[in-house]
Design a protein around this motif. Structure first.
Motif: not given
Length: 310
Positions: A168-193
């Motif tokens: 994992s590239a994230v080291k803290d909560r803010n980074a994790a939520l930030t990257l996860a929010s980008i992944v969430e907006k980039e794909t709606s296909v669960p298998a691609e996340r």
């Protein structure tokens, strides 16, 4: 004579217990309400008398407490039926749903638009709400519902953080939520996340810009749909979120990510992809090299031209 009087008193008590609701009604028993208060609420609503409710509870209710909440009383229900309903906590279920990837401005608007809730709330911090469906009681404070949403995110994040892998590239909560929010907006296909999370993990590792379109849109609309094509000036804008004009992660989340996207960035797929583009069916095609990616982009453009979108 004394025995007869006691029997008559008992008969009166039992007769009271036999009261039934004359019509349908909805009542709310607030948290912390006493039995006397619950009885008063029932009586004021024209359901059954307070004395019938209290007598039923005292004689036949056992030790189980009544539970707060909203109750739908049906015509013909007896005092015993009502006591059992309240002891079982068989409340009316009213739900407010936060879909995965909903930005906080829209969470705020959804809560404020719900006329069954009371009071005001501020726009919550982006990424602080866990997408899910939440039960509420009619008349409940919006602030209380929002706090449950945020407490759910705190609990889920703590649970998922324990699954973070060395990749994992994230080291803290803010980074994790930030990257996860980008992944969430980039794909709606669960298998691609996890695959998309792997792409961004690879880019971060080599200092390559993420170039995620949703990070362009967020400063403009606070996460709402843009409703038009992105302008060249917006691609070049420098604002702390736009990952086309900056390396690394944005300064904060751009939406409220769901469980799967959070799990994906904490344990991304081990792949060697650096690029991906839409295929037209909601999914994406991934590439390792720029030349391969460019060919995929041309196929996507051809598909859009065939649809009359370009």
């Amino acid at each position: 004579m004394k025995r007869w009087l006691l029997s008559a008193a008992a008969a009166l008590l039992l007769a009271g217990c036999a009261e039934t609701a004359p019509e349908d009604a909805t009542i709310v028993i607030p948290a912390g309400a006493s039995v006397a208060r619950a009885g008063t609420i029932l009586e004021e609503a024209g359901v059954i008398s307070s004395s019938a409710f209290r007598t039923q509870l005292r004689l036949f209710g056992g030790d189980a407490p009544i539970k707060p909440g909203e109750y739908a009383i049906k015509a013909g229900m007896s005092a015993g039926d009502i006591v059992k309903m309240m002891q079982d906590g068989d409340v009316v279920l009213r739900m407010v749903t936060v879909p995965e990837g909903m930005p906080s401005i829209m969470v705020y608007e959804r809560l404020m638009a719900n006329e069954e809730l009371s009071g005001k709330v501020d726009i919550p911090a982006e990424g602080s709400v866990l997408p899910d469906s939440y039960a509420y009681t009619k008349g409940e404070a919006r602030e209380a519902v929002l706090k449950r949403m945020q407490a759910a995110m705190d609990r889920e994040f703590d649970k998922l953080w324990a699954t973070r892998t060395a990749r994992s590239a994230v080291k803290d909560r803010n980074a994790a939520l930030t990257l996860a929010s980008i992944v969430e907006k980039e794909t709606s296909v669960p298998a691609e996340r996890r695959t998309v999370a792997g792409v961004y993990t690879n880019r971060l590792a080599i200092g390559m810009r993420l170039q995620a379109d949703p990070t362009i849109i967020y400063p403009i609309t606070k996460g709402k749909p843009l409703g038009r094509r992105i302008l060249k000036s917006e691609i070049q804008a420098v604002n702390g979120y736009n990952t086309y004009s900056m390396a690394g992660l944005p300064k904060g989340p751009i939406a409220n990510p769901g469980r799967d996207s959070l799990a994906a960035v904490l344990d991304p797929e081990a792949n060697d992809y650096l690029y991906f583009v839409a295929q037209g069916d909601g999914s994406h095609i991934f590439a390792r090299t720029l030349s391969e990616h460019n060919r995929n982009v041309q196929k996507w453009y051809a598909l859009r031209r065939g649809r009359g979108e370009m």
